[in-house]
Design an enzyme around this catalytic site. Structure first.
Site, PDB file in Angstrom:
ATOM      1  N   GLU A 209       0.810  -1.216   0.000  1.00 48.21           N
ATOM      2  CA  GLU A 209       0.000   0.000   0.000  1.00 48.21           C
ATOM      3  C   GLU A 209       0.847   1.270   0.000  1.00 48.21           C
ATOM      4  OE1 GLU A 209      -2.979  -0.370   3.039  1.00 48.21           O
ATOM      5  OE2 GLU A 209      -3.906  -2.078   2.044  1.00 48.21           O
ATOM      6  N   LYS A 341     -15.749  -1.662   2.122  1.00 50.90           N
ATOM      7  CA  LYS A 341     -15.019  -2.140   0.948  1.00 50.90           C
ATOM      8  C   LYS A 341     -16.029  -2.730  -0.031  1.00 50.90           C
ATOM      9  CE  LYS A 341     -10.695  -3.317   3.359  1.00 50.90           C
ATOM     10  NZ  LYS A 341      -9.888  -4.426   3.923  1.00 50.90           N
TER      11      LYS A 341
END
Length: 429
Positions: A209, A341
């Site tokens: 990330e 999500k």
């Protein structure tokens, strides 16, 4: 009124070099909406199914040709001639066609890519920015806010090849006046953190990330390095900038114990809740995600009772963007926030329902990327269009992360004086 005249699916690559699904929804006036499905590394056991081929001769078994075939076949046949602006009808039709609890037949990756592509096509057809169309679908037209970014600048756990057990260490520019100022603050801290780590002789390679992924003596050592970087950047920790953790505790939970192998420590649920409480007393940590295992609801209740009044306790693997599970958590007083999500549940409609349920119960909703991302920036529009107030989309490098920040900068510019940034007010305590 425009109609869907074609739907095309294809196999593309995500930020980890794994295949994922992209879908195009074509309208009879020439408009095309395109969207990609993301993919997670540390996943909840009750997430909707990401359909992969399992053919070891292609992409180590991770191909998505089955999901693509489902888009180009049954999903296309189902939705031809439909109105792209009726999001709920499109999503319900795909869910009914699938007919399983977790979208195992068609694949949540196939359904989601089409769901988001249809929303993008509908927004273009109405000459609306995507965030405005999402606000309309959410029943909150014109109600926007710019999210506080939760920037993951040290990666551990499943997102990095290091000895750090906690998966994400994040900074939040809560003292900024605007989103763009907050992004600048986080970026400056990121660069100062690189210098801090270099000065300690530590690795400055980045994880999935975009955060740094050094080997560190302890989780507290990671927090200390970030605190030093905040100070060197000229900001005050606790006022200008606060901290957040994603423990992803399910990844180091085994046989009733939370095992911090990097520190050589092991805890029961109450002991680990006390460990986290201690970190919040030594550092201005105002948000902890997945502090306990997804199945350890008794442990979650202990943690919520200990620090839930002061700290945002976010359920990711715990709630998996699922309203049935979230409803149970709300009733039992588990956590006080949900991570959102798209691909955990598999459609835009169900995602909006989860956000609405959370807000109605006084829970916060944090919009989130996955560790396997693409250039698709839909979550930026989702955060603004639902006025969620918070977004997690990684660090300040890697274009798969930065694409979301750049989209938020564009939206802030478009909104002008209406670009509200609430900072610390978006959090509990």
């Amino acid at each position: 009124m425009a109609k869907i005249v074609d739907i095309k699916g294809r196999e593309v690559l995500d930020s980890r070099g794994n295949p994922t699904v992209e879908a195009d929804v074509l309208l009879d006036n020439g408009i095309i909406g395109s969207a990609c499905a993301p993919s997670g590394a540390s996943t909840g056991s009750r997430e909707a199914l990401e359909l992969r081929d399992g053919d070891k001769s292609r992409y180590l078994g991770k191909g998505v040709l089955k999901a693509v075939a489902n888009i180009n076949g049954p999903i296309r046949d189902l939705l031809l001639g439909k109105d792209p602006s009726d999001q709920k009808a499109l999503d319900r039709a795909m869910i009914e066609l699938d007919g399983t609890e977790n979208k195992a037949k068609l694949g949540a990756n196939a359904i989601l890519a089409v769901s988001l592509a249809a929303a993008k096509a509908a927004a273009q057809d109405q000459d609306l920015p995507l965030y405005a169309h999402i606000a309309n679908l959410n029943g909150t037209p014109g109600q926007y806010s710019m999210p506080v970014p939760m920037m993951n600048i040290i990666n551990g756990g499943e997102h990095a090849d290091n000895n750090v057990d906690i998966q994400e260490f994040m900074v939040q520019p809560v003292g900024a006046k605007t989103f763009s100022d907050g992004l600048r603050m986080g970026t400056e801290i990121f660069h100062h953190l690189k210098a801090v780590l270099k000065a300690r002789g530590l690795n400055t390679a980045v994880g999935d990330e975009g955060g740094f992924a050094p080997n560190l003596a302890s989780n507290e050592d990671a927090l200390g390095a970030i605190a030093e970087a905040v100070e060197k950047a000229g900001y005050k920790l606790g006022t200008d900038v606060t901290l957040a953790l994603d423990c992803a505790a399910s990844e180091f939970y085994e046989d009733g114990k939370y095992n911090l192998s990097g520190e050589g420590k092991s805890f029961d649920a109450e002991g680990f809740a006390d460990y986290l409480k201690g970190l919040t007393e030594r550092f201005p940590i105002i948000s902890i995600e997945d502090g306990l295992d997804e199945s350890d609801w008794a442990g979650w209740k202990i943690l919520t009772d200990k620090i839930g009044e002061k700290v945002q306790l976010v359920g990711d693997d715990l709630f998996v963007t699922n309203t049935k599970i979230l409803k149970e958590g709300i009733e039992k007083g588990i956590g006080n926030s949900i991570l959102i999500k798209f691909n955990q549940i598999g459609s835009l409609t169900e995602t909006l329902e989860a956000i609405q349920m959370a807000k109605a119960a006084g829970y916060t909703a944090v919009i989130s990327h996955r560790s396997g991302e693409t250039e698709d920036s839909t979550i930026a529009d989702l955060a603004v269009g639902t006025a969620a107030g918070q977004i997690k989309t990684g660090s300040l490098c890697r274009s798969d992360r930065v694409s979301k920040y750049n989209q938020l900068l564009r939206i802030e510019e478009q909104l002008g004086a209406k670009a509200v940034y609430r900072g610390r007010a978006e959090f509990r305590g």
